[in-house]
Each structure stands twice: as C-alpha cells, then as structure tokens.
Enzyme design. Structure first.
Site, PDB file in Angstrom:
ATOM      1  N   VAL A 196       0.604  -1.092  -0.101  1.00  0.00           N
ATOM      2  CA  VAL A 196      -0.161  -0.059  -0.084  1.00  0.00           C
ATOM      3  C   VAL A 196       0.678   1.235   0.017  1.00  0.00           C
ATOM      4  O   VAL A 196       1.701   1.344   0.858  1.00  0.00           O
ATOM      5  CB  VAL A 196      -0.984  -0.011   1.192  1.00  0.00           C
ATOM      6  CG1 VAL A 196      -1.773   1.316   1.365  1.00  0.00           C
ATOM      7  CG2 VAL A 196      -1.813  -1.264   1.282  1.00  0.00           C
ATOM      8  N   CYS A 197       0.510   2.248  -1.040  1.00  0.00           N
ATOM      9  CA  CYS A 197       1.151   3.367  -1.073  1.00  0.00           C
ATOM     10  C   CYS A 197       0.289   4.557  -0.344  1.00  0.00           C
ATOM     11  O   CYS A 197      -0.826   5.004  -0.983  1.00  0.00           O
ATOM     12  CB  CYS A 197       1.526   3.790  -2.548  1.00  0.00           C
ATOM     13  SG  CYS A 197       2.243   5.210  -2.556  1.00  0.00           S
ATOM     14  N   LEU A 198       0.767   4.625   0.756  1.00  0.00           N
ATOM     15  CA  LEU A 198       0.055   5.869   1.685  1.00  0.00           C
ATOM     16  C   LEU A 198       0.796   6.625   2.521  1.00  0.00           C
ATOM     17  O   LEU A 198       1.842   6.095   3.045  1.00  0.00           O
ATOM     18  CB  LEU A 198      -1.110   5.335   2.557  1.00  0.00           C
ATOM     19  CG  LEU A 198      -1.861   5.785   3.643  1.00  0.00           C
ATOM     20  CD1 LEU A 198      -2.891   6.747   2.832  1.00  0.00           C
ATOM     21  CD2 LEU A 198      -2.838   4.617   4.491  1.00  0.00           C
TER      22      LEU A 198
END
Length: 162
Positions: free
Chosen positions: A94-96
C-alpha cells in the site's frame, strides 16, 4: 536487538487496545505461528468497504508487518497480489503517506489509525501518488474502473470471508 523489546511491548499494547475498542466491521489480530504462539510482528486484518461506496459489502484482507524498529519505522501494509487500486503496488504494498517513513509516518500513529486510513484510501485514491497503471483507468474511464472495483468487491464479499 534492543529495539525489539520496544516494538514487542508497543505491539502488545496495540493488541490490548484493539481488543477493547476497534471500529465496527474491522478485524486485526496477530498471526498464530505453527507452534501455536502469537507473532506480534505480523497481523492479519480484514477491512470492510465503506457504506455507500463501490467497496461496500467487501471485506478486504490486509497484512501488517512490523519490524524490530517499530514504532520508529512504520509497518508494511499489504493487500493480496494484484489487488486493484491506484495506490497499491502489483505485489500488494500500500502506497499511503502515513506508512511512509519520510512523508507522514509518526511513532504515535496506531494500528487503528493505519487501518482506518487504508479504508479511506480505498474509495479516495491519491492520484498524485500512483503505484500502478490502474490510476490511468481511474483517470480516463471511471466506468471501467468502477466495474473493476465492483468485481473485486464481489471477490472479497464479506459473506465469503467469515
């Protein structure tokens, strides 16, 4: 290895806090090892899709992997491989921003905040920080993107997960 004790005690506190009070519909628990012991450094989670969104009715599997440097460093949050979302890499990472040690991560961020943040990201992708080609579909053809999400939500329907 000194950081390991800090990480383990923080994760034990997180687990206790989660068990007392967590958002409705969410599941998060440390993995059970083959010998029956608990692995506090790897949590198996299920995130419900938000009501009123294309994600509603889904229960999406997410793994949180913590290092010995936690909470100085964020955990890795991973969906299954090939999860369809503009901010999820093909391997599932996840890119957060709150999971990025150089962007939004702070040691005070809790497991609860991470999971709620990832749930919010599902329906509100960050197009300025894409992780794969799905964002092109999101930008150019919302109808096709929406259909992809509906199919994925069916795949992870809540009644299949329980």
């Amino acid at each position: 290895m000194a950081g390991c004790g800090v990480a383990a005690s923080r994760l034990a506190e997180e687990r206790k806090s989660w068990r007392k009070d967590h958002p409705f519909g969410f599941v998060a628990k440390p993995e059970t090892k083959e010998d029956g012991s608990t692995n506090l450094f790897k949590w198996k989670c299920l995130l419900p899709g938000k009501e009123g969104t294309l994600w509603e009715g889904g229960l999406f599997p997410l793994t949180l992997e913590f290092s010995n440097d936690y909470p100085a460093k964020p955990p890795k949050a991973k969906f299954p491989q090939d999860f369809v979302h503009p901010n999820v890499f093909p391997e599932g990472d996840v890119c957060l921003s709150i999971l990025n040690p150089t962007k939004g991560w702070r040691a005070s961020i809790t497991v609860r905040q991470i999971l709620v943040g990832v749930q919010e990201l599902l329906d509100e992708p960050n197009i300025a920080d894409p992780a794969n080609g799905v964002y092109e579909t999101y930008r150019k053809s919302r109808k096709v993107y929406d259909q992809m999400i509906k199919e994925q939500t069916k795949k992870y329907a809540a009644d299949k997960q329980i």
